[in-house]
Design a protein around this motif. Structure first.
Motif, PDB file in Angstrom:
ATOM      1  N   VAL A 103      -9.028  -5.653   2.334  1.00 16.98           N
ATOM      2  CA  VAL A 103      -8.147  -4.726   1.627  1.00 16.98           C
ATOM      3  C   VAL A 103      -8.057  -3.363   2.308  1.00 16.98           C
ATOM      4  O   VAL A 103      -7.021  -2.941   2.748  1.00 16.98           O
ATOM      5  CB  VAL A 103      -8.605  -4.544   0.156  1.00 16.98           C
ATOM      6  CG1 VAL A 103      -7.742  -3.528  -0.554  1.00 16.98           C
ATOM      7  CG2 VAL A 103      -8.565  -5.873  -0.560  1.00 16.98           C
ATOM      8  N   ARG A 104      -9.154  -2.663   2.434  1.00 18.90           N
ATOM      9  CA  ARG A 104      -9.171  -1.302   2.963  1.00 18.90           C
ATOM     10  C   ARG A 104     -10.542  -1.010   3.551  1.00 18.90           C
ATOM     11  O   ARG A 104     -11.466  -1.797   3.459  1.00 18.90           O
ATOM     12  CB  ARG A 104      -8.916  -0.272   1.855  1.00 18.90           C
ATOM     13  CG  ARG A 104      -7.536  -0.293   1.288  1.00 18.90           C
ATOM     14  CD  ARG A 104      -6.623   0.599   2.118  1.00 18.90           C
ATOM     15  NE  ARG A 104      -5.290   0.573   1.581  1.00 18.90           N
ATOM     16  CZ  ARG A 104      -4.277  -0.042   2.167  1.00 18.90           C
ATOM     17  NH1 ARG A 104      -4.421  -0.669   3.271  1.00 18.90           N
ATOM     18  NH2 ARG A 104      -3.081   0.004   1.615  1.00 18.90           N
TER      19      ARG A 104
ATOM     20  N   VAL B 283      -5.463   7.931   4.240  1.00 22.51           N
ATOM     21  CA  VAL B 283      -4.821   8.324   5.493  1.00 22.51           C
ATOM     22  C   VAL B 283      -4.738   7.080   6.369  1.00 22.51           C
ATOM     23  O   VAL B 283      -5.762   6.518   6.762  1.00 22.51           O
ATOM     24  CB  VAL B 283      -5.620   9.433   6.227  1.00 22.51           C
ATOM     25  CG1 VAL B 283      -4.938   9.801   7.545  1.00 22.51           C
ATOM     26  CG2 VAL B 283      -5.786  10.664   5.340  1.00 22.51           C
ATOM     27  N   GLY B 284      -3.531   6.641   6.640  1.00 24.96           N
ATOM     28  CA  GLY B 284      -3.343   5.491   7.517  1.00 24.96           C
ATOM     29  C   GLY B 284      -4.035   4.234   7.027  1.00 24.96           C
ATOM     30  O   GLY B 284      -4.538   3.442   7.814  1.00 24.96           O
ATOM     31  N   GLY B 285      -4.066   4.045   5.707  1.00 23.16           N
ATOM     32  CA  GLY B 285      -4.684   2.847   5.145  1.00 23.16           C
ATOM     33  C   GLY B 285      -6.195   2.932   4.997  1.00 23.16           C
ATOM     34  O   GLY B 285      -6.832   1.979   4.573  1.00 23.16           O
ATOM     35  N   ILE B 286      -6.782   4.073   5.356  1.00 27.04           N
ATOM     36  CA  ILE B 286      -8.228   4.260   5.227  1.00 27.04           C
ATOM     37  C   ILE B 286      -8.467   5.308   4.146  1.00 27.04           C
ATOM     38  O   ILE B 286      -7.818   6.356   4.118  1.00 27.04           O
ATOM     39  CB  ILE B 286      -8.859   4.700   6.560  1.00 27.04           C
ATOM     40  CG1 ILE B 286      -8.656   3.597   7.606  1.00 27.04           C
ATOM     41  CG2 ILE B 286     -10.329   5.020   6.383  1.00 27.04           C
ATOM     42  CD1 ILE B 286      -9.100   3.983   9.002  1.00 27.04           C
ATOM     43  N   ILE B 287      -9.397   5.015   3.241  1.00 24.73           N
ATOM     44  CA  ILE B 287      -9.706   5.919   2.142  1.00 24.73           C
ATOM     45  C   ILE B 287     -10.863   6.819   2.566  1.00 24.73           C
ATOM     46  O   ILE B 287     -11.904   6.337   3.017  1.00 24.73           O
ATOM     47  CB  ILE B 287     -10.058   5.123   0.874  1.00 24.73           C
ATOM     48  CG1 ILE B 287      -8.862   4.256   0.481  1.00 24.73           C
ATOM     49  CG2 ILE B 287     -10.462   6.060  -0.250  1.00 24.73           C
ATOM     50  CD1 ILE B 287      -9.197   3.142  -0.477  1.00 24.73           C
ATOM     51  N   HIS B 288     -10.688   8.128   2.399  1.00 27.66           N
ATOM     52  CA  HIS B 288     -11.704   9.121   2.756  1.00 27.66           C
ATOM     53  C   HIS B 288     -12.219   9.793   1.487  1.00 27.66           C
ATOM     54  O   HIS B 288     -11.422  10.280   0.681  1.00 27.66           O
ATOM     55  CB  HIS B 288     -11.110  10.210   3.653  1.00 27.66           C
ATOM     56  CG  HIS B 288     -10.608   9.710   4.965  1.00 27.66           C
ATOM     57  ND1 HIS B 288     -11.317   9.857   6.124  1.00 27.66           N
ATOM     58  CD2 HIS B 288      -9.467   9.052   5.298  1.00 27.66           C
ATOM     59  CE1 HIS B 288     -10.638   9.325   7.128  1.00 27.66           C
ATOM     60  NE2 HIS B 288      -9.508   8.822   6.649  1.00 27.66           N
ATOM     61  N   ILE B 289     -13.540   9.820   1.331  1.00 28.49           N
ATOM     62  CA  ILE B 289     -14.165  10.601   0.263  1.00 28.49           C
ATOM     63  C   ILE B 289     -14.979  11.682   0.956  1.00 28.49           C
ATOM     64  O   ILE B 289     -15.851  11.385   1.778  1.00 28.49           O
ATOM     65  CB  ILE B 289     -15.064   9.741  -0.633  1.00 28.49           C
ATOM     66  CG1 ILE B 289     -14.230   8.692  -1.351  1.00 28.49           C
ATOM     67  CG2 ILE B 289     -15.812  10.622  -1.631  1.00 28.49           C
ATOM     68  CD1 ILE B 289     -15.028   7.741  -2.187  1.00 28.49           C
TER      69      ILE B 289
ATOM     70  N   LEU C 295      -4.233   5.217  -6.414  1.00 28.07           N
ATOM     71  CA  LEU C 295      -5.529   5.040  -5.757  1.00 28.07           C
ATOM     72  C   LEU C 295      -6.609   5.658  -6.621  1.00 28.07           C
ATOM     73  O   LEU C 295      -6.466   6.792  -7.090  1.00 28.07           O
ATOM     74  CB  LEU C 295      -5.532   5.730  -4.381  1.00 28.07           C
ATOM     75  CG  LEU C 295      -6.906   5.867  -3.704  1.00 28.07           C
ATOM     76  CD1 LEU C 295      -7.470   4.503  -3.332  1.00 28.07           C
ATOM     77  CD2 LEU C 295      -6.802   6.766  -2.475  1.00 28.07           C
ATOM     78  N   PHE C 296      -7.689   4.911  -6.831  1.00 27.70           N
ATOM     79  CA  PHE C 296      -8.834   5.424  -7.584  1.00 27.70           C
ATOM     80  C   PHE C 296     -10.093   4.759  -7.043  1.00 27.70           C
ATOM     81  O   PHE C 296     -10.088   3.570  -6.738  1.00 27.70           O
ATOM     82  CB  PHE C 296      -8.682   5.120  -9.076  1.00 27.70           C
ATOM     83  CG  PHE C 296      -9.785   5.704  -9.906  1.00 27.70           C
ATOM     84  CD1 PHE C 296      -9.807   7.059 -10.186  1.00 27.70           C
ATOM     85  CD2 PHE C 296     -10.816   4.907 -10.367  1.00 27.70           C
ATOM     86  CE1 PHE C 296     -10.841   7.603 -10.935  1.00 27.70           C
ATOM     87  CE2 PHE C 296     -11.845   5.443 -11.117  1.00 27.70           C
ATOM     88  CZ  PHE C 296     -11.856   6.802 -11.404  1.00 27.70           C
ATOM     89  N   VAL C 297     -11.178   5.553  -6.920  1.00 28.00           N
ATOM     90  CA  VAL C 297     -12.451   5.038  -6.417  1.00 28.00           C
ATOM     91  C   VAL C 297     -13.537   5.356  -7.436  1.00 28.00           C
ATOM     92  O   VAL C 297     -13.627   6.491  -7.923  1.00 28.00           O
ATOM     93  CB  VAL C 297     -12.828   5.671  -5.056  1.00 28.00           C
ATOM     94  CG1 VAL C 297     -14.147   5.104  -4.546  1.00 28.00           C
ATOM     95  CG2 VAL C 297     -11.721   5.464  -4.034  1.00 28.00           C
TER      96      VAL C 297
ATOM     97  N   VAL D 233      -9.476   0.885  -6.737  1.00 27.46           N
ATOM     98  CA  VAL D 233      -8.268   0.403  -7.403  1.00 27.46           C
ATOM     99  C   VAL D 233      -7.110   0.946  -6.576  1.00 27.46           C
ATOM    100  O   VAL D 233      -6.907   2.157  -6.491  1.00 27.46           O
ATOM    101  CB  VAL D 233      -8.176   0.897  -8.859  1.00 27.46           C
ATOM    102  CG1 VAL D 233      -6.911   0.367  -9.523  1.00 27.46           C
ATOM    103  CG2 VAL D 233      -9.422   0.514  -9.642  1.00 27.46           C
ATOM    104  N   TRP D 234      -6.399   0.051  -5.930  1.00 34.17           N
ATOM    105  CA  TRP D 234      -5.299   0.424  -5.035  1.00 34.17           C
ATOM    106  C   TRP D 234      -4.062  -0.312  -5.504  1.00 34.17           C
ATOM    107  O   TRP D 234      -3.970  -1.524  -5.353  1.00 34.17           O
ATOM    108  CB  TRP D 234      -5.676   0.047  -3.607  1.00 34.17           C
ATOM    109  CG  TRP D 234      -4.654   0.371  -2.582  1.00 34.17           C
ATOM    110  CD1 TRP D 234      -3.751  -0.496  -2.035  1.00 34.17           C
ATOM    111  CD2 TRP D 234      -4.420   1.623  -1.970  1.00 34.17           C
ATOM    112  NE1 TRP D 234      -2.967   0.154  -1.119  1.00 34.17           N
ATOM    113  CE2 TRP D 234      -3.369   1.472  -1.064  1.00 34.17           C
ATOM    114  CE3 TRP D 234      -4.992   2.887  -2.115  1.00 34.17           C
ATOM    115  CZ2 TRP D 234      -2.880   2.513  -0.297  1.00 34.17           C
ATOM    116  CZ3 TRP D 234      -4.504   3.923  -1.348  1.00 34.17           C
ATOM    117  CH2 TRP D 234      -3.462   3.722  -0.452  1.00 34.17           C
TER     118      TRP D 234
END
Length: 185
Positions: free
Chosen positions: A10-11, A43-49, A120-122, A137-138
């Motif tokens: 997924v990601r 960003v570009g399909g990558i999730i950053h926290i 989007l939610f993490v 959740v994407w």
């Protein structure tokens, strides 16, 4: 260097390793559950926290945390005054003390409520051992996995800083078992 947590097909999730350790330290140093919020960006399909993360004043017991609107008001005001979007607050974390890292029935309700208006939610659950459970959740697709925090044991300093934050932010409450849904079935 960001910690990469693979999400399979997924990601991919990238999280600041210092932030990851701070969240673990909160779990290890807290006498009750504690929860808070952070920013998640795609960003570009990558999730950053990344930092900042926020631990509002709250009431905590051995099985839950309660954060009311009056406790969230300072965080919302800070975002509005600084021109940052509240829509970036898409990361919710909380601790489970010595229990396993899992999403309880109450957590499921919280995730559903918090993610209902966001594409989007993490969510992350941390315990004292450094075990974590994650859910992204994407666009209504849920991806969940476990992750054990790396990097060695927490230092005395990391624990002391986390304990100080816990003591400033969390008022100990009582658990009412007649009103609580457990994740154990």
């Amino acid at each position: 260097m960001l910690t990469r947590i693979g999400l399979g097909h997924v990601r991919e999730l990238l999280i600041d390793p210092d932030l990851l350790r701070k969240l673990w330290a909160l779990a290890a140093a807290s006498a009750t559950e504690i929860s808070g919020f952070g920013e998640a960006h795609e960003v570009g399909g990558i999730i950053h926290i990344q930092k900042p993360f926020h631990v509002p004043e709250q009431e905590g017991s051995m099985v839950e945390t309660k954060i009311g609107q009056e406790q969230l008001a300072p965080l919302i005001t800070e975002y509005v005054k600084s021109g940052r979007s509240l829509q970036n607050l898409r990361f919710w974390f909380h601790t489970h003390g010595s229990m396993p890292a899992f999403f309880s029935a109450t957590d499921e309700d919280t995730i559903r409520d918090l993610s209902s208006t966001m594409p989007l939610f993490v969510a992350g659950v941390f315990n004292r051992r450094g075990d974590t459970m994650w859910r992204v959740v994407w666009h209504d697709v849920h991806t969940e996995w476990e992750y054990e925090i790396e990097g060695g044991l927490l230092s005395t300093m990391e624990l002391a800083v986390a304990k100080s934050e816990f003591e400033k932010k969390v008022k100990r409450g009582w658990w009412d078992k007649t009103k609580h849904k457990t994740g154990f079935r």
